[in-house]
Design an enzyme around this catalytic site. Structure first.
Site, PDB file in Angstrom:
ATOM      1  N   CYS A  44       4.888  -3.607  -6.616  1.00 13.43           N
ATOM      2  CA  CYS A  44       5.511  -4.803  -7.181  1.00 13.43           C
ATOM      3  C   CYS A  44       5.855  -4.632  -8.659  1.00 13.43           C
ATOM      4  O   CYS A  44       6.609  -5.439  -9.213  1.00 13.43           O
ATOM      5  CB  CYS A  44       4.593  -6.004  -7.006  1.00 13.43           C
ATOM      6  SG  CYS A  44       4.294  -6.444  -5.281  1.00 13.43           S
ATOM      7  N   ARG A  72     -14.663   9.337  -5.138  1.00  7.24           N
ATOM      8  CA  ARG A  72     -14.980   8.591  -3.922  1.00  7.24           C
ATOM      9  C   ARG A  72     -15.116   9.470  -2.686  1.00  7.24           C
ATOM     10  O   ARG A  72     -15.433   8.959  -1.604  1.00  7.24           O
ATOM     11  CB  ARG A  72     -13.920   7.512  -3.672  1.00  7.24           C
ATOM     12  CG  ARG A  72     -13.785   6.550  -4.843  1.00  7.24           C
ATOM     13  CD  ARG A  72     -12.905   5.363  -4.519  1.00  7.24           C
ATOM     14  NE  ARG A  72     -12.705   4.530  -5.691  1.00  7.24           N
ATOM     15  CZ  ARG A  72     -12.022   3.393  -5.716  1.00  7.24           C
ATOM     16  NH1 ARG A  72     -11.469   2.956  -4.588  1.00  7.24           N
ATOM     17  NH2 ARG A  72     -11.871   2.706  -6.827  1.00  7.24           N
ATOM     18  N   ASP A 268       1.538  -4.253   5.424  1.00  7.35           N
ATOM     19  CA  ASP A 268       2.874  -4.748   5.753  1.00  7.35           C
ATOM     20  C   ASP A 268       3.310  -4.468   7.179  1.00  7.35           C
ATOM     21  O   ASP A 268       4.405  -4.883   7.577  1.00  7.35           O
ATOM     22  CB  ASP A 268       3.909  -4.137   4.802  1.00  7.35           C
ATOM     23  CG  ASP A 268       3.808  -4.688   3.398  1.00  7.35           C
ATOM     24  OD1 ASP A 268       3.003  -5.627   3.183  1.00  7.35           O
ATOM     25  OD2 ASP A 268       4.527  -4.198   2.512  1.00  7.35           O
TER      26      ASP A 268
END
Length: 435
Positions: A44, A72, A268
């Site tokens: 965005c 991680r 999405d």
């Protein structure tokens, strides 16, 4: 043999899923297959990078490229595109650097996102047509803008992304033409509200409604940005037998489980529950991607989490306007079978005597009994955060009567003594009394 979670897609939903899975089960082998060369970046934020407000592409990255591996323990495989899923067998086939590979999984999370629709533009060089769905697209376009090699720019589509891109290109000094096949901008607003946005857009760019893209290619533009909508990228999983729903998006439950055993999906490419209609809905937004990704990763790794559903809250900056919506428009409510009404008011964003007070257009959509169904707000200030009040009210199942009785804050620099939402809710009450 250790359990392995494979995540298809390294966007907001995918990396949220991978990170949540790692927190849930530190012993789990987590592999992410990402078709591009970047993960976990702010899609965005791309219009603001192109406009020069965000200086560098790396500023859009949530973490450095090696963070997920070193901090991680997540194996991210870039330029790896999944091409087939064998759910019963527990295999994903993917392409990397022209070669085909297979990887086994104990659990699979699909976060393939959405793919942009294509439009043919006669005469425009292929290298000058952009869809702006990846960071690579944005970097390539930014390099052209920085080199000062752009004259006229064509933006195809007047939805959220199209208008954001029109503003970004205009900010860089490009003459911009926006074409839209429909007869209004922002088709996810009611026509009456979209008209306020249209008038403002025309102050900044050449806007052509009811026009095909090909008709705007004479003369041929120096570049074109396509923003004519997206479709959920579900081919790989639907081919494996997964159930789909609205717009072909994957159907999931509140734990993001698909209809295939051991397979979850998020972002999405899914159609989560819409709390106003009570039905699945395809509303691709970044907030939903992050939240559904976290739930999918947690559950796939053996934990428990649920996603409560959406009300379709969105906001966009269009030049000097804030444009926001939540719930259903009047058109959407009628199409969904509601007996619905719309109440429109124009009020001030601040006390009328306080400097900077601006008109704010508010539309509330409601049912016969006063049930709140949605809202749209358009103005130079005050729309972006007020829409969150209505979103909260929709989650709570409010009526317009409930909304009218809210104890909202007041101070002259921020609101009139009667907030525009309260004024709209009171007007809606009067509308109901007259019905």
């Amino acid at each position: 043999m250790s359990r392995r979670l494979v995540v298809i897609g390294g966007g907001a939903a995918g990396m949220s899923a991978a990170s949540a899975a790692r927190r849930t089960d530190p012993t789990l082998d987590v592999v992410v297959l990402e078709a591009t060369g970047h993960v976990a970046y702010g899609l965005c934020g791309i219009p603001y990078y192109l406009a020069g407000i965000v200086p560098k592409a790396d500023d859009l990255l949530a973490y450095p490229a090696n963070h997920f591996a070193t901090a991680r323990g997540i194996d991210v495989r870039f330029h790896s595109r999944a091409v087939e899923v064998d759910a019963p067998g527990g295999w994903v086939t993917y392409r990397h650097e022209g070669r085909t590979h297979r990887i086994s999984f104990s659990a699979l999370v699909v976060t393939a996102g959405a793919a942009p629709a294509a439009v043919t533009l006669p005469g425009v060089e292929a290298g000058r047509v952009f869809t702006i769905r990846t960071l690579e697209d944005a970097i390539a376009l930014r390099s052209l803008l920085d080199a000062g090699r752009i004259g006229r720019a064509l933006v195809v589509g007047a939805g959220y992304i199209g208008l954001e891109m029109a503003e970004a290109l205009a900010e860089r000094g490009c003459p911009v033409t926006v074409v839209e096949r429909l007869d209004r901008v922002l088709p996810n607003l009611d026509a009456e509200m979209a008209a306020h946005v249209e008038a403002h857009v025309r102050e900044h760019v050449d806007l052509r409604l009811g026009t095909d893209a090909a008709d705007a290619c004479d003369p041929v533009p120096d570049l074109a940005v396509l923003s004519v909508g997206v479709r959920p990228a579900t081919t790989v999983l639907s081919a494996a037998g997964a159930r789909t729903g609205p717009a072909g998006a994957l159907l999931v439950d509140d734990r993001m489980r698909t209809s295939l055993d051991g397979v979850w999906a998020a972002g999405d490419c899914v159609a989560p529950l819409h709390l106003v209609t009570g039905r699945p809905a395809f509303v691709p937004l970044g907030t939903t991607a992050n939240k559904t990704g976290r739930v999918a990763g947690t559950v796939a790794a053996g934990g428990d989490a649920t996603f409560g559903g959406i009300v379709g809250t969105a906001v966009v900056k269009v030049f000097d306007l804030e444009v926001a919506r939540t719930g259903l428009t009047l058109d959407e409510a009628l199409a969904a079978g509601f007996t619905a009404h719309a109440t429109d008011v124009v009020h001030r964003s601040r006390a009328k005597y306080y400097p900077g007070s601006e008109e704010l257009h508010v539309r509330l959509v409601h049912g016969d009994g006063g049930r709140l169904l949605g809202a749209q707000l358009v103005g130079r200030e005050g729309a972006a955060k007020r829409v969150d009040v209505v979103a909260t009210a929709l989650h709570a199942g409010f009526t317009v009567q409930d909304l009218a009785r809210l104890d909202l804050s007041y101070a002259p620099p921020f609101s009139p003594v009667y907030d525009p939402l309260l004024v709209a809710a009171q007007a809606a009450e009067r509308t109901l009394e007259a019905v």
